[in-house]
Design an enzyme around this catalytic site. Structure first.
Site, short mmCIF file in Angstrom:
data_model
loop_
_atom_site.label_atom_id
_atom_site.label_comp_id
_atom_site.label_asym_id
_atom_site.label_seq_id
_atom_site.Cartn_x
_atom_site.Cartn_y
_atom_site.Cartn_z
N ARG A 14 -12.98 10.65 -11.46
CA ARG A 14 -11.83 10.74 -10.57
C ARG A 14 -11.43 12.21 -10.42
NH1 ARG A 14 -9.64 13.87 -13.15
NH2 ARG A 14 -8.38 13.69 -15.00
N GLU A 20 0.06 16.49 -12.14
CA GLU A 20 -0.68 16.86 -13.34
C GLU A 20 0.22 16.83 -14.56
OE1 GLU A 20 -3.87 16.29 -13.36
OE2 GLU A 20 -4.13 17.76 -11.76
N HIS A 21 -0.24 16.19 -15.61
CA HIS A 21 0.51 16.04 -16.87
C HIS A 21 1.83 15.30 -16.63
CE1 HIS A 21 -2.06 18.50 -19.61
NE2 HIS A 21 -2.49 18.93 -18.44
N ASP A 23 1.54 11.74 -16.14
CA ASP A 23 1.34 10.32 -16.51
C ASP A 23 1.89 9.98 -17.88
OD1 ASP A 23 -0.75 11.69 -17.80
OD2 ASP A 23 -2.32 10.30 -17.16
N GLY A 119 -12.97 18.17 -16.05
CA GLY A 119 -11.70 17.61 -15.57
C GLY A 119 -11.90 16.51 -14.54
N SER A 121 -13.08 13.43 -15.50
CA SER A 121 -13.00 12.17 -16.27
C SER A 121 -14.35 11.53 -16.52
CB SER A 121 -12.08 11.16 -15.59
OG SER A 121 -10.78 11.59 -15.69
N SER A 122 -15.35 12.32 -16.86
CA SER A 122 -16.64 11.71 -17.20
C SER A 122 -16.49 10.84 -18.44
CB SER A 122 -17.70 12.80 -17.44
OG SER A 122 -17.29 13.66 -18.47
N ASP A 166 -6.67 8.32 -15.80
CA ASP A 166 -8.12 8.37 -15.63
C ASP A 166 -8.72 6.97 -15.58
OD1 ASP A 166 -7.39 10.96 -16.03
OD2 ASP A 166 -8.27 11.13 -18.02
N LYS A 210 -12.91 17.05 -23.55
CA LYS A 210 -11.78 16.26 -24.03
C LYS A 210 -11.80 16.09 -25.56
CE LYS A 210 -9.58 12.58 -21.60
NZ LYS A 210 -9.77 11.30 -20.95
C1 GLA Z 1 -6.25 14.24 -18.72
C2 GLA Z 1 -5.63 12.95 -19.26
C3 GLA Z 1 -4.80 12.28 -18.17
C4 GLA Z 1 -3.78 13.25 -17.58
C5 GLA Z 1 -4.45 14.57 -17.17
C6 GLA Z 1 -3.46 15.61 -16.73
O1 GLA Z 1 -7.17 13.96 -17.72
O2 GLA Z 1 -6.64 12.09 -19.71
O3 GLA Z 1 -4.18 11.14 -18.70
O4 GLA Z 1 -2.73 13.47 -18.48
O5 GLA Z 1 -5.23 15.10 -18.23
O6 GLA Z 1 -2.79 15.24 -15.57
#
Ligand code: GLA
Length: 435
Positions: A14, A20-21, A23, A119, A121-122, A166, A210
């Site tokens: 995604r 951003e930050h 959720d 960034g 989300s792999s 994600d 991550k």
């Molecule tokens: C990572 C986290 C998400 C979100 C973003 C920042 O991807 O897994 O849940 O907090 O950072 O927006």
């Protein structure tokens, strides 16, 4: 090789357009699924065993048994993402349909084309791919929304205190659309993307894994938001204390929040100073705001942080998400581009999650015609997302390739379209059975 009798689980990465930050602060996000994914070609084993190979030879095969308690591999091991999915689904099944236990395992091969540590989300796509395969293998009666909520918590198995964006984006996205997501409870809303809006992803090539160093930096921001909330609640007065368990809840409960925000200390503070300011013993503050589910503080509690700036980013970013959804629906690309620029500035200056390479990339994208550009995902490296009018796409790609990537003298095997590409808003995760 994948034989035709094998089922195929697909889970997209995604990209976050804006939000951003937000959720993990119970505030909305606006991501979309991209046309890069993890696929898992699998067969049920009929036993408790999950046996995974990886088409990328850098990742060794991993085998484990499904059980009530699944001990992790060493930190950073890719197999932990599969275990996170398995552990979450075992626990869910025990609670909702125990007759289906023990769960049956699978054997199969994972492959993917989502750049890792970028960034996009792999890792969550990996968790989602394994989980939809397990749901399919065991015919578990769980909805995609419920699975997304389960996996958002379940991924904390690998130690990151992520929100739920994600997993929800990978599971619930639709082709041609962005997804406005509210949390607690999860409420997705499709937002069609106008035909002349193209989103270009560009990888800064600064890695932010991550499971690696970015995890501590990320968890630190989660902790800072909780401490900021403690200060805001104190300043807003006793009637707002119980009503606001998150920055999002605070924003909704206190319409006058901008006035409270500016009353926060502008200078950096320590945990001890926050405790003194709100008149709470430090150990009580830590217990109420900073403990993870394992009962340990999220991060070391001896640092200084800028509470006002952190909260200002989160609260104003939530406003930008609402404005961006409206701009996208109205097809107002200029307004959307400006909001993305403002989001980047806030991420860089107030939230301190950018780096020189990301700032340079964003500036380069704008110079070559992007209507707006920003870092996307957790930050500290990884990718940018830029909004570009369809007829300007080639100029932007050529200009950014020339000015950002060519001076880096990249190794021959790095192709342009693996680091710089327009993305197609894509469908969410699914399992295909053989014909
Ligand atoms: C990572 C986290 C998400 C979100 C973003 C920042 O991807 O897994 O849940 O907090 O950072 O927006």
């Amino acid at each position: 090789m994948i034989s035709s009798a094998v089922r195929l689980a697909c889970a997209p990465g995604r990209v976050n357009i804006i939000g951003e930050h937000t959720d993990y602060n119970d505030l909305p996000v606006l991501p979309m699924a991209i046309d890069r994914q993890i696929t898992f070609a699998f067969r049920p084993t009929g036993t408790a065993t999950v046996a995974l190979t990886n088409a990328d030879p850098a990742f060794f095969s991993r085998t484990f048994d499904l059980a009530e308690r699944i001990p992790p591999f060493v930190p950073g091991d890719w197999g932990n993402y599969a275990k996170a999915a398995a552990q979450a689904l075992w626990t869910w099944t025990a609670e909702h349909c125990p007759a289906r236990l023990p769960l049956q395992g699978m054997v199969g091969e994972v492959r993917g084309d989502i750049p890792s540590g970028a960034g996009l989300s792999s890792s969550s796509a990996m968790v989602v791919a394994i989980s939809v395969a397990l749901v399919d293998t065991n015919a578990l009666p769980i909805s995609p929304e419920e699975l997304a909520t389960l996996l958002a918590d379940g991924e904390q198995y690998v130690g990151t205190r992520g929100g739920g964006m994600d997993q929800a984006a990978s599971l619930l996205a639709r082709a041609g659309c962005a997804l406005h997501i509210d949390f607690h409870p999860l409420r997705p809303r499709l937002v069609p993307i106008a035909g002349d809006a193209v989103f270009i992803i560009a990888d800064s090539l600064v890695k932010a894994e991550k499971a690696g160093a970015a995890r501590l930096a990320y968890n630190t921001r989660v902790a800072e938001c909780r401490l900021g909330l403690a200060l805001l609640r104190h300043l807003a007065g006793p009637e707002n204390q119980a009503a606001a368990p998150s920055l999002g809840a605070f924003m909704r409960a206190v319409p006058d929040w901008p006035a409270v925000l500016v009353a926060l200390p502008a200078a950096e503070v320590t945990v001890a100073e926050v405790a003194r300011l709100i008149g709470m013993p430090e150990d009580v503050l830590i217990a109420e705001y900073l403990l993870g589910r394992d009962g340990r503080p999220l991060v070391p509690t001896d640092g200084r942080f800028a509470a006002m700036r952190r909260c200002r980013h989160v609260l104003t970013e939530a406003q930008r998400v609402a404005q961006a959804e409206a701009a996208l629906l109205a097809g107002d690309l200029v307004a959307l581009g400006r909001l993305m620029d403002a989001s980047h500035a806030s991420c860089a200056e107030d939230y301190a999650i950018s780096c020189p390479e990301l700032n340079h990339l964003v500036t380069t994208l704008r110079r070559h015609g992007a209507l707006g550009a920003r870092l996307t995902g957790a930050g500290f490296g990884g990718c940018t997302i830029a909004l570009v009018a369809r007829d300007a796409v080639d100029d932007v790609l050529d200009g950014v390739w020339r000015d950002y990537y060519q001076p880096l003298d990249l190794p021959q095997h790095i192709r342009r379209d693996s680091v710089l590409f327009p993305c197609v808003p894509s469908a969410g995760a699914h399992v295909r059975h053989p014909e």
